[in-house]
Design an enzyme around this catalytic site. Structure first.
Site, PDB file in Angstrom:
ATOM      1  N   CYS A   1       7.272  -0.791   6.408  1.00 12.95           N
ATOM      2  CA  CYS A   1       6.738   0.405   5.767  1.00 12.95           C
ATOM      3  C   CYS A   1       7.772   0.937   4.783  1.00 12.95           C
ATOM      4  O   CYS A   1       8.962   0.995   5.099  1.00 12.95           O
ATOM      5  CB  CYS A   1       6.439   1.455   6.836  1.00 12.95           C
ATOM      6  SG  CYS A   1       5.810   2.996   6.172  1.00 12.95           S
ATOM      7  N   LEU A   2       7.298   1.356   3.621  1.00  8.49           N
ATOM      8  CA  LEU A   2       8.218   1.889   2.609  1.00  8.49           C
ATOM      9  C   LEU A   2       8.903   3.166   3.096  1.00  8.49           C
ATOM     10  O   LEU A   2       9.968   3.521   2.601  1.00  8.49           O
ATOM     11  CB  LEU A   2       7.472   2.160   1.295  1.00  8.49           C
ATOM     12  CG  LEU A   2       6.918   0.916   0.574  1.00  8.49           C
ATOM     13  CD1 LEU A   2       6.072   1.343  -0.621  1.00  8.49           C
ATOM     14  CD2 LEU A   2       8.031  -0.024   0.143  1.00  8.49           C
TER      15      LEU A   2
ATOM     16  N   GLY B   1       0.844  -1.187   0.000  1.00  9.03           N
ATOM     17  CA  GLY B   1       0.000   0.000   0.000  1.00  9.03           C
ATOM     18  C   GLY B   1       0.875   1.229   0.000  1.00  9.03           C
ATOM     19  O   GLY B   1       2.087   1.150   0.263  1.00  9.03           O
TER      20      GLY B   1
ATOM     21  N   GLN C   1       3.003   9.829   1.824  1.00  9.33           N
ATOM     22  CA  GLN C   1       4.311   9.170   1.655  1.00  9.33           C
ATOM     23  C   GLN C   1       5.039   9.642   0.395  1.00  9.33           C
ATOM     24  O   GLN C   1       6.235   9.413   0.254  1.00  9.33           O
ATOM     25  CB  GLN C   1       4.136   7.647   1.589  1.00  9.33           C
ATOM     26  CG  GLN C   1       3.812   7.016   2.939  1.00  9.33           C
ATOM     27  CD  GLN C   1       3.720   5.516   2.815  1.00  9.33           C
ATOM     28  OE1 GLN C   1       2.695   4.986   2.407  1.00  9.33           O
ATOM     29  NE2 GLN C   1       4.794   4.822   3.124  1.00  9.33           N
TER      30      GLN C   1
ATOM     31  N   HIS D   1      -1.269   6.384   8.185  1.00  6.47           N
ATOM     32  CA  HIS D   1      -0.420   7.366   7.497  1.00  6.47           C
ATOM     33  C   HIS D   1      -1.155   8.688   7.310  1.00  6.47           C
ATOM     34  O   HIS D   1      -0.575   9.763   7.474  1.00  6.47           O
ATOM     35  CB  HIS D   1      -0.008   6.848   6.106  1.00  6.47           C
ATOM     36  CG  HIS D   1       1.205   5.970   6.122  1.00  6.47           C
ATOM     37  ND1 HIS D   1       2.425   6.412   6.564  1.00  6.47           N
ATOM     38  CD2 HIS D   1       1.390   4.673   5.740  1.00  6.47           C
ATOM     39  CE1 HIS D   1       3.317   5.427   6.454  1.00  6.47           C
ATOM     40  NE2 HIS D   1       2.717   4.359   5.962  1.00  6.47           N
TER      41      HIS D   1
ATOM     42  N   HIS E   1      -2.889   0.184   8.503  1.00  7.17           N
ATOM     43  CA  HIS E   1      -1.549   0.779   8.365  1.00  7.17           C
ATOM     44  C   HIS E   1      -1.611   2.004   7.438  1.00  7.17           C
ATOM     45  O   HIS E   1      -1.074   3.068   7.765  1.00  7.17           O
ATOM     46  CB  HIS E   1      -0.587  -0.280   7.823  1.00  7.17           C
ATOM     47  CG  HIS E   1       0.798   0.220   7.548  1.00  7.17           C
ATOM     48  ND1 HIS E   1       1.898  -0.200   8.273  1.00  7.17           N
ATOM     49  CD2 HIS E   1       1.278   1.115   6.636  1.00  7.17           C
ATOM     50  CE1 HIS E   1       2.971   0.422   7.826  1.00  7.17           C
ATOM     51  NE2 HIS E   1       2.629   1.220   6.823  1.00  7.17           N
ATOM     52  N   GLU E   2      -2.278   1.858   6.303  1.00  9.07           N
ATOM     53  CA  GLU E   2      -2.353   2.979   5.342  1.00  9.07           C
ATOM     54  C   GLU E   2      -3.188   4.127   5.912  1.00  9.07           C
ATOM     55  O   GLU E   2      -2.844   5.299   5.750  1.00  9.07           O
ATOM     56  CB  GLU E   2      -2.930   2.517   4.000  1.00  9.07           C
ATOM     57  CG  GLU E   2      -2.091   1.487   3.261  1.00  9.07           C
ATOM     58  CD  GLU E   2      -0.610   1.831   3.192  1.00  9.07           C
ATOM     59  OE1 GLU E   2      -0.284   3.020   3.010  1.00  9.07           O
ATOM     60  OE2 GLU E   2       0.225   0.916   3.344  1.00  9.07           O
TER      61      GLU E   2
HETATM   62 ZN    ZN Z   1       3.648   2.556   5.584  1.00 11.77          ZN
END
Ligand code: ZN
Length: 190
Positions: free
Chosen positions: A101-102, A48, A53, A147, A143-144
């Site tokens: 997480c990216l 995701g 981000q 953010h 999680h998304e």
């Molecule tokens: Zn993340």
């Protein structure tokens, strides 16, 4: 176009993202952003990606899991674009999810997530959508969603001793976690 992903420490990740108006959804700016989010998520093998981000403070995220190399144990999720999402927890139950997480390179940790949620929001056509998500998939959506509120999974790690690099996760934790994932999927579906 592929966009640069902001890393932990970048203040954009700590901002609460702004709602998108229905009129804006139709704009070239938002539609291009959504295309770029999808392309960037695919390139990075993410499950995701939220707009903040990639340094755009709007309440938009994309999710997709399909034979994911980063998360081989995750059940598939069809490509989903959510704008102005809201999440409702449908149970008091929680499960332990090993997340990465990216925006937090090479770190994973255990976060408690709700295994049954309802998500409401809008798709990229501006139509209202309602999604029921369970188990590991519900964890991905939470999680998304976090953010968009300026939160990272690290903020919710209940025991910092669970923190590990991806290499050490593979060596020491992945086998156990895959067994847990199987139990969560068996109990709640995905
Ligand atoms: Zn993340």
């Amino acid at each position: 176009m592929r966009l640069e992903i902001a890393n932990i420490g970048n203040p954009i990740l700590r901002q609460v993202a702004k709602e998108v108006t229905i009129k804006q959804i139709d704009s070239e700016e938002v539609q291009t952003l959504i295309d770029n989010l999808i392309e960037t998520m695919h390139f990075a093998n993410g499950a995701g990606l939220a707009a903040n981000q990639v340094s755009v403070p709007w309440r938009i995220f994309v999710v997709e899991v399909k034979d994911n190399a980063r998360y081989p144990y995750k059940p598939d999720i069809p490509l989903t674009v959510l704008i102005n999402p809201q999440i409702e927890f449908l149970t008091e139950d929680r499960f332990d999810n090993y997340e990465g997480c990216l925006s937090v390179p090479n770190l994973r940790g255990v976060v408690e997530r709700c295994p049954e949620i309802k998500i409401k929001g809008f798709n990229r056509a501006g139509e209202p959508v309602k999604i029921l998500a369970k188990g590991i998939t519900a964890g991905t959506f939470q999680h998304e969603y976090d953010h968009l509120n300026g939160l990272l999974f690290l903020d919710k790690v209940k025991d910092t001793k669970s923190l590990c690099t991806w290499g050490e996760f593979k060596k020491h934790h992945e086998d156990d976690f895959i067994k847990q994932v199987e139990k969560v999927v068996a109990r709640y579906g995905s």
